[in-house]
Design a protein around this motif. Structure first.
Motif, short mmCIF file in Angstrom:
data_model
loop_
_atom_site.label_atom_id
_atom_site.label_comp_id
_atom_site.label_asym_id
_atom_site.label_seq_id
_atom_site.Cartn_x
_atom_site.Cartn_y
_atom_site.Cartn_z
N ALA A 527 0.83 -1.21 0.00
CA ALA A 527 0.00 0.00 0.00
C ALA A 527 0.86 1.25 0.00
N LEU A 528 1.87 1.28 0.87
CA LEU A 528 2.68 2.49 0.99
C LEU A 528 3.53 2.74 -0.26
N THR A 529 4.08 1.68 -0.84
CA THR A 529 4.91 1.87 -2.03
C THR A 529 4.10 2.45 -3.17
N ASN A 530 2.94 1.89 -3.42
CA ASN A 530 2.11 2.41 -4.51
C ASN A 530 1.58 3.80 -4.19
N ALA A 531 1.52 4.13 -2.91
CA ALA A 531 1.11 5.49 -2.53
C ALA A 531 2.27 6.45 -2.68
N PHE A 532 3.45 6.06 -2.19
CA PHE A 532 4.58 6.97 -2.20
C PHE A 532 5.14 7.21 -3.59
N LEU A 533 4.95 6.28 -4.51
CA LEU A 533 5.39 6.50 -5.89
C LEU A 533 4.65 7.68 -6.51
N ALA A 1279 21.14 12.44 -6.50
CA ALA A 1279 20.85 13.58 -7.38
C ALA A 1279 21.95 13.77 -8.41
N SER A 1280 23.19 13.50 -8.03
CA SER A 1280 24.31 13.70 -8.94
C SER A 1280 24.31 12.72 -10.09
N LEU A 1281 23.57 11.63 -9.95
CA LEU A 1281 23.55 10.63 -11.02
C LEU A 1281 22.79 11.12 -12.25
N GLY A 1282 21.78 11.96 -12.05
CA GLY A 1282 20.93 12.37 -13.15
C GLY A 1282 20.93 13.87 -13.35
N GLU A 1283 20.03 14.30 -14.25
CA GLU A 1283 19.93 15.72 -14.59
C GLU A 1283 18.64 16.34 -14.07
N HIS A 1284 17.65 15.51 -13.73
CA HIS A 1284 16.34 16.05 -13.39
C HIS A 1284 15.88 15.53 -12.03
N GLU A 1285 14.99 16.28 -11.39
CA GLU A 1285 14.48 15.93 -10.07
C GLU A 1285 13.62 14.67 -10.12
N THR A 1286 12.91 14.46 -11.23
CA THR A 1286 11.97 13.35 -11.31
C THR A 1286 12.70 12.02 -11.16
N ILE A 1287 13.84 11.88 -11.83
CA ILE A 1287 14.60 10.63 -11.75
C ILE A 1287 15.05 10.39 -10.32
N GLY A 1288 15.55 11.44 -9.67
CA GLY A 1288 15.99 11.30 -8.29
C GLY A 1288 14.88 10.89 -7.37
N ALA A 1289 13.68 11.45 -7.59
CA ALA A 1289 12.54 11.12 -6.73
C ALA A 1289 12.19 9.64 -6.83
N VAL A 1290 12.27 9.09 -8.03
CA VAL A 1290 11.97 7.67 -8.23
C VAL A 1290 13.04 6.80 -7.57
#
Length: 1439
Positions: A527-533, A1279-1290
């Motif tokens: 439940a939490l994983t599908n919510a937090f995504l 965060a340093s791995l990518g260029e955008h916030e969305t990737i980091g959030a995932v």
């Protein structure tokens, strides 16, 4: 614009219009004309516009394909046919003029806003009355003063003035955008309709187009325009014309009119995504505005970024559209040629908010000449007019020195007493009478009503019906999702990985007591994983906010339709996510294997995900900053997580917080999942640990009981329903109320977000596009008197004049330069065999049409390209480029990227300190900075915060351009590259910049500068020209000559048209090589002509000579940076310290979130006792403390990405190395973390009832500090791995869930599959953190069982409880009996002490306490080192 077909003028009137244009518009031919010239021009325009329509009764063709060949037909036939069709259909046209009387606009004075910091933010929180305007004292500034004027339908009005004159404010106010101003007096009417009524019912009929281009970068041009047209397709169209045909026709029209036909399938792009060029993106913005069919359009600096030919073509298109469609066009341009100027009917000249002139454009020059002013030959009229109030720039006729106006107030008095003013007021009165007699307002209202589609509400400003809005938005949203490949891949990859890991952790759960606890944990995680995504939706929601605000102003669609479209596109994504999760995890975990329960599981998860999408969007709707929204979300997620029913069981919930459980949508989802899984199941109690007592001799179930909750004495099993009831979950509540409540929350959030979006800025009158300046306290500029302004101008002139030789000569050459980038289908060549040379004293102009490769060439020459292949020879002073090249050269880029928290003076001093020679003293550097500030007229903004355009705080777009130039000039470079330094500047600022560049060149600097729209006066300052044509090919390189004769002779001698002596040479050459958006048939291949020319051969010989004599391996000593590492670290650290101190929203937001977490957890587990349940609660609260680390990770990542953007810009110019940046930012983050941990411990330690000893408290603090260092460094690492916030959030979600899962609390290591327990458990820093804190807390605590913890069973006849349990305890059984002498009923407590509890349950030991602390510190150190490596790896932006 699209109503033009309804009110076409006669051929004669159009010919008259073109004749009028012809008088001044053609930069190639002479300005004198005759009727034959006019008719020739008319025929040319007919050919250009022959692509724009179809005959409805004959064609149903495909004009929508950008590259398709259009049918050629006669424009006369088109006009006659369309006029007849419009009359037959009875279609009305929207004609509307604008009138303003006694218009006065006020805003807050410069002292109204100071630069906020943490301290001022805290004090403001302590003074809440100031939020209601009580106790605020600040000055007011009059922006516009007593203006009266009008613009009739079918007329074009040009608003001229220097920056700060009030041009933008006038356009915004006339466009009914009042949010930025404190007071607006006077009257504004649109065809007789008052502004208030007009704003309510006809928003979108008057449009303001701002300077900045805001679009979705992943859409292409055609998709962007298709969407706009779908929302603006009128209900009343030509007979038999479908909506699709109308959309395709207009797209084709705009593509040809604005030169976008070949770019229709090109991505819009942005600073991070390759797409349209800056000029092409500007043309797309223009096209989007044209799709709105607005009756009144206000264009604010819409030619910024366009070359001179494209700018002229655009304004000529406006002229035609205004005439044919009877539109009202009001525009403001900072740099306008005479050709552009002559296309306007009237002009309004402003300075300091006062009217200097309002009247016919054709009479403006004569009016001011009569006042005693002199206009130099070849000086454009707009430049002449805007320079009148500049005492340095203006020139007077002999004898006019004493009576000519000097200041804005003098000009205003002169105008109000002139015959021109009386004439305009008389014309205004006549026009108002005409509007009243013709009942223009009612005609306009009828036309708008007719324009509305079927089922569109007539009293609302939206053209399309709500259904059509949702349909168009859904198509666009689907395109956005499909094109965001990175986010989709990362999202579903995360779901796949997490589902497999979670299921393997809970692999094939048994149907016994341990399996019941495992099922609870598994379903809680599900439940939490599908919510937090869904938290990534918060980022996406903010990314699209500026576009939503713009389209709201355009009245394209209702905000509620926008959100409903998002919900509709969420459905397939959520279904795919839930199916992927369930298929991978459900069967591996061994959950209830019946079809009905499997699909019920999927259905519940689907609504959990959809509900949480709405939850996060609802949080983001009322706030304007992502930082704030993310902190609010973090705090509420803690409440959701804690009160799901797992971390804090229902019976343990404190009375002050239990209500959270009932309003928690995930709690209902979790309950439904658990009931769906466990209802009707039977759980066995056989096996060790599943019953008490157990072991040899304990086989009689009459005297045993299951350890699982819900067990009954004498039964060797537990019913799932009984277990659920011990949790206060009623098995019959699966569908009602649990599932219904979940669906209800989804509907509630959907409605709430839709309503909130509708109410937020209900009128679409946002402050976007305006800018509020923030000053250091006490540093706001005071209004200057007229005498003080004279003195300022005099000092500026002195500063310019005293600039002496400050550079050593440097020769820069490039030879056979090619540049190609990877592209599908093979490499794409952007530069093709470009050669040139810039010598000391050369001021070289780099020109060409938009998209010709000017910026690309500068990027290549300045060594900024990191993608693609560069070939060719590049030398500086006959040497190959050394490692100090980027430092000793200056590159003023087109994108004005600066650290927004700094002031103008701070950023310029920072550049000077780090880039000028280390031997120069600080005092000299400061003095030079002040000279450059004076030179660039930035005294008034020197102590203003730079801010960001998007947030409406900081300096203006034009001021940013000057700052970009200043930051480079203070470094005293040896070579200057400038990309459009005058783009977006007014004529006087442009003149000052180019004049200064000329002086720099004369002082020995070589300068290479792209320039789009130079006036004749500006062009005279350049001595050499490099002209590029499309394809990145050279059309000319060489000297310009006096009066541009050398350059002009070259083109004329090679078959080019003759250049009239009065024409602007810059416009001439662009016209000759086919720049602009008009048809270019018959243009010569000037690149081929250049290759064969003697001038090219001479250049080749010179460059070949340089190559032969160049030093390929120079031995001179070079320094990559001007200062040493220690100096760099000092300045970088100090600047970042100031930035963090001023980032009050970021730091206070984190503080509030952390304190909320601390107090919430402390009060949720208030004063824990010594029961077994409280021991489990102690374990859970230690796990909950990790939420502080999650807060720092989520908040810190966007901060790092933002700071890295500015670091990259400065690193490219070699301000400083990557290491000082990495050390400084991680050190400052750790410092703030040390403070946050103190407050966190104060909030949780005593409220939860932790062991209150010095050692326990000290260990808690040190371990928390170690964990926060680890968390911050992990967040930065991700965060340093990518260029955008969305990737980091995932990735955050993936990492955090794995770390939580394998920390050893939710699934003890003995219960984990061996694959994970053998390495992942030991590699998890959370394991060491939680173990350290738990044993630190529990090592001395006893366990005192209460009734709910006690297991009750009977003894065999004749035995006491002690005798019966002797063998159990002898074999190592834990716990104790409350009364060992009892003979009937035994009360058994499972553990004797807390140490026994954690040793037995988790196999942890108090001896590991200090070891664990060292390991957590080691993890943090490792993360920091990896972050340093990634900072080095990602130090350059991809370009």
């Amino acid at each position: 614009m699209m109503q033009q077909q309804n009110n076409n003028p006669s051929n004669a009137s159009l010919a008259e219009t073109i004749t009028t244009e012809k008088k001044h518009s053609n930069p190639v031919k002479a300005s004198s004309i005759d009727i034959n010239d006019a008719m020739e021009e008319y025929e040319q325009v007919k050919r250009e516009l022959s692509h724009i329509s179809r005959q409805a009764s004959v064609r149903h063709g495909t004009l929508e394909e950008g590259g398709a060949e259009a049918e050629i037909f006669n424009l006369d036939d088109f006009l006659q046919n369309m006029t007849q069709e419009s009359k037959t259909a009875g279609l009305r046209s929207k004609h509307l003029g604008v009138v303003w009387k006694n218009l006065t606009v006020e805003g807050l004075g410069a002292d109204a806003h100071t630069i906020p910091n943490i301290l001022t933010a805290v004090t403001s929180i302590l003074k809440p009355w100031k939020y209601f305007g009580i106790g605020i004292t600040s000055s007011r500034k009059t922006i516009l003063q007593n203006l009266t004027g009008f613009c009739k339908e079918g007329e074009m009005l040009l608003v001229l003035g220097r920056p700060g004159a009030g041009c933008t404010s006038l356009l915004r106010v006339l466009a009914n955008m009042h949010a930025s101003y404190t007071k607006i007096d006077g009257q504004i009417s649109y065809g007789g309709i008052e502004a208030t009524e007009f704003g309510k019912r006809y928003r979108g009929q008057v449009i303001y187009n701002a300077e900045e281009d805001v679009h979705y970068s992943v859409l292409n041009v055609k998709q962007t325009l298709q969407f706009a047209l779908r929302t603006k397709t009128p209900g009343a169209r030509l007979p038999n014309e479908t909506k699709k045909e109308f959309v395709n026709k207009i797209i084709y029209l705009l593509g040809n009119m604005l030169g976008l036909t070949k770019q229709m399938n090109t991505l819009v792009g942005d600073a991070f995504l390759r797409g349209l060029s800056g000029g092409e993106r500007k043309r797309l913005s223009i096209a989007e505005v044209m799709t709105t069919q607005s009756a009144v359009t206000c264009w604010d600096c819409s030619t910024r970024g366009l070359d001179a030919a494209s700018a002229y073509d655009f304004v000529k298109s406006l002229r035609i559209m205004t005439n044919v469609g009877k539109k009202t066009t009001i525009a403001s341009f900072y740099q306008a040629s005479d050709g552009i100027f002559d296309l306007f009917d009237k002009i309004l000249l402003l300075d300091a908010g006062k009217c200097l002139y309002f009247g016919p454009a054709s009479e403006a020059k004569a009016y001011f000449e009569n006042l005693g002013f002199y206009c130099q030959p070849r000086k454009s009229i707009p430049d002449f007019l805007t320079g009148l109030c500049n005492l340095v720039e203006r020139q007077l006729l002999p004898g006019a020195e004493h009576h000519a106006p000097k200041h804005p107030s003098d000009f205003e008095r002169a105008y109000y007493t002139s015959s021109m003013y009386k004439r305009m007021m008389a014309e205004l009165e006549t026009y108002q009478n005409q509007v009243s007699q013709e009942n223009q307002a009612q005609n306009f209202k009828d036309a708008v009503t007719e324009e509305h589609q079927k089922r569109a509400f007539q009293k609302q400003p939206y053209t399309a019906s709500f259904y059509q809005q949702v349909k168009a938005l859904t198509i666009r949203q689907a395109l956005l999702l499909m094109k965001d490949h990175e986010s989709l891949i990362s999202r579903y990859f995360t779901v796949l990985v997490l589902s497999l890991i979670t299921a393997s952790c809970f692999f094939n759960l048994p149907l016994d007591g341990s399996g019941a606890f495992g099922r609870s944990g598994m379903l809680m995680f599900t439940a939490l994983t599908n919510a937090f995504l869904s938290e990534t939706e918060l980022i996406v929601f903010f990314v699209g906010r500026p576009i939503l605000e713009k389209h709201k102003h355009f009245a394209m669609y209702r905000p509620s339709a926008f959100y409903l479209a998002q919900v509709l596109t969420d459905i397939p994504l959520s279904i795919a996510q839930v199916l992927l999760w369930s298929i991978c995890s459900y069967f591996m975990a061994g959950l209830n294997l019946t079809a009905s329960r499997f699909f019920t599981h999927i259905l519940i998860l689907f609504f959990v995900n959809m509900t949480m999408n709405g939850f996060f969007r609802l949080l983001g709707t009322p706030v304007n900053k992502y930082y704030l929204a993310s902190q609010i979300a973090g705090g509420l997620l803690i409440a959701v997580f804690m009160y799901i029913g797992f971390m804090v069981p229902y019976e343990s919930m404190p009375p002050w917080f239990f209500w959270i459980f009932w309003i928690n949508p995930i709690a209902y989802g979790y309950k439904a999942l658990l009931i769906n899984e466990m209802s009707g199941q039977i759980y066995s109690c056989e096996g060790p640990g599943n019953s008490v007592p157990f072991g040899p001799g304990y086989d009689d179930w009459s005297h045993k009981i299951c350890t699982m909750k819900g067990g009954q004495p004498g039964e060797n099993f537990v019913r799932g329903d009984a277990f659920l009831r011990t949790l206060n979950y009623e098995p019959t509540h699966l569908w009602a109320p649990d599932f219904i409540a979940l669906v209800g929350f989804f509907i509630l959030f959907t409605i709430a977000v839709a309503i909130a979006l509708e109410l937020k800025n209900k009128t679409g009158d946002s402050a976007s596009g305006s800018s509020t300046k923030l000053y250091l306290p006490g540093k706001a500029p005071k209004p200057r008197t007229e005498q003080e302004e004279e003195e300022r101008l005099r000092k500026q002139q002195e500063t310019t004049d005293k600039l002496s030789n400050m550079a050593t000569g440097a020769t820069f050459s490039w030879h056979h330069v090619d540049y190609s980038v990877p592209f599908k289908g093979g490499p794409l060549q952007l530069l093709n065999d470009v050669s040139g040379i810039v010598k000391p004293g050369h001021l070289t102009a780099l020109m060409g049409s938009s998209g010709a490769g000017k910026t690309t060439l500068l990027d290549v020459l300045a060594q900024r390209k990191t993608i693609g292949k560069v070939d060719g020879r590049i030398y500086l002073n006959n040497e190959t480029l050394q490692k100090d090249f980027e430092r000793i050269t200056a590159y003023c880029e087109q994108m004005d990227i600066h650290q927004p928290m700094n002031t103008v003076r701070e950023i310029m001093q920072f550049s000077a300190y780090l880039r000028q020679d280390a031997a120069i003293s600080k005092e000299e550097k400061d003095a030079y900075v002040e000279e450059i500030i004076e030179l660039l007229e930035m005294e008034d903004i020197a102590d203003a915060q730079i801010g960001t355009v998007e947030e409406g705080c900081g300096i203006s777009v034009e001021e940013r351009k000057r700052l970009t130039i200043g930051v480079e000039l203070v470094s005293k470079p040896k070579l200057l590259f400038l990309d459009e330094p005058t783009s977006g500047l007014d004529a006087q600022s442009s003149f000052n910049i180019v004049r200064f560049l000329r002086k720099l060149a004369d002082a020995g600097w070589p300068v290479l500068c792209t320039i789009h729209q130079p006036s004749s006066i500006l062009f005279e300052y350049f001595d050499h020209l490099l002209l590029l044509v499309r394809g990145g090919r050279t059309a000319y390189y060489g000297p310009i000559g006096k009066d541009a004769r050398i350059m002009i002779d070259y083109f004329e001698s090679n078959g080019g048209p003759r250049c009239d002596p009065q024409a602007n040479p810059a416009e001439y050459i662009l016209e000759v090589v086919g720049a602009g958006t008009a048809a270019t048939s018959g243009i010569k291949d000037w690149a081929d002509i250049w290759k064969k020319s003697p001038q090219a051969q001479a250049l080749e010989q010179e460059l070949e000579g340089i190559h032969q004599g160049a030093q390929k391996n120079p031995s001179r000593k070079t320094l990559t940076y001007a200062t040493n590492f220690g100096t760099q670290l000092w300045f970088v650290f100090n600047r970042l310290w100031i930035i963090y101190w001023r980032s009050y929203a970021y730091n206070i937001g984190r503080f509030i979130s952390i304190m909320f977490t601390s107090l919430f957890c402390g009060f949720s587990y208030w004063k824990m006792a010594y029961t077994i349940s409280d021991m489990q609660n102690r374990a859970f609260i230690m796990l909950a403390t990790l939420m502080m680390g999650e807060t720092l990770i989520l908040a810190g990542q966007p901060k790092l990405l933002t700071e890295r953007l500015y670091f990259r810009r400065e690193y490219a110019s070699r301000f400083y190395s990557w290491l000082p940046f990495a050390i400084s930012i991680i050190t400052i983050e750790i410092f703030y973390a040390l403070i946050y941990v103190v407050f966190f411990q104060c909030g949780i330690f005593w409220s939860a009832g932790f062991v209150n000893t010095a050692e326990a408290g000290g260990y808690f603090y040190i371990m928390m500090v170690a964990c926060m260092i680890w968390a911050i460094s992990l967040g930065f690492l991700i965060a340093s791995l990518g260029e955008h916030e969305t990737i980091g959030a995932v990735i955050n979600t993936l990492a955090m869930i794995i770390l939580f899962l394998f920390a050893g609390l939710l699934q003890p290591p003995d219960a984990m599959p061996n694959f994970y327990s053998s390495w992942l458990y030991w590699a998890n820093p959370y394991h060491y953190y939680v173990e350290g804190l738990l044993v630190n807390e529990m090592e001395t605590l006893p366990i005192i069982c209460k009734e709910r913890d006690v297991k009750i069973f009977t003894t065999p006849p004749g035995q006491t409880c002690g005798e019966y349990m002797t063998n159990f305890f002898t074999m190592g059984g834990t716990g104790y009996l409350q009364d060992a002498n009892a003979t009937d009923v035994c009360h058994y407590c499972a553990f004797t002490s807390a140490q026994e509890y954690y040793t037995t349950t988790y196999n942890w030991s108090a001896s590991h306490k200090w070891r664990n602390l060292g390991i957590v510190f080691a993890f943090g150190t490792f993360n920091i080192l990896v972050f340093f490596v990634l900072t080095f790896w990602r130090r350059k932006a991809q370009r």
